[in-house]
Design an enzyme around this catalytic site. Sequence first.
Site, PDB file in Angstrom:
ATOM      1  CD  GLU A  30      -8.944   0.630   1.663  1.00 52.60           C
ATOM      2  OE1 GLU A  30      -7.804   0.107   1.303  1.00 52.60           O
ATOM      3  OE2 GLU A  30      -9.101   1.913   2.055  1.00 52.60           O
ATOM      4  CD  GLU A  87      -2.928   2.756   5.463  1.00 50.31           C
ATOM      5  OE1 GLU A  87      -3.502   2.363   4.861  1.00 50.31           O
ATOM      6  OE2 GLU A  87      -3.055   4.044   6.313  1.00 50.31           O
ATOM      7  CD  GLU A 138      -3.047  -0.801   0.190  1.00 46.79           C
ATOM      8  OE1 GLU A 138      -3.568   0.244  -0.219  1.00 46.79           O
ATOM      9  OE2 GLU A 138      -3.447  -1.877  -0.465  1.00 46.79           O
TER      10      GLU A 138
END
Length: 126
Positions: A80, A73, A32
Amino acid sequence: MTKPAVAKETGFRHFVAAAGYSWAGFLRVFREAAFRQEIGFFAVALIVLFFVGADATEFVVTTVLFLGLFSVEAMNTAVEEVIDRISPEISIVGKHAKDLGSFAVTCMIAACSLYLGFVIIRHLFF
């Protein structure tokens, strides 16, 4: 009785398996861009703290805050992933879940920034 899909390890083998899962999670979240930017933010923060003469406690608090940011995070990325798997079409519930994860990350970035600002100002001006 149904046999579990994955054998449950115990003792030291459980510790080794958990370490492997954690490493796999780190490798996943490292893909990411946001996580890599947060790692960069942490590195810059440590350098700035060194140059302003921060003490050990301030380094520890900064590290703990950033570990919290990294954790949030990773959880945001997990949310997600699950939303994208369960609901590939755009849904308002999925959007809300992703937005809430993003807000949690933003709160942790704000916490890190506020603390860094406080330490830097304290060392430079007081």
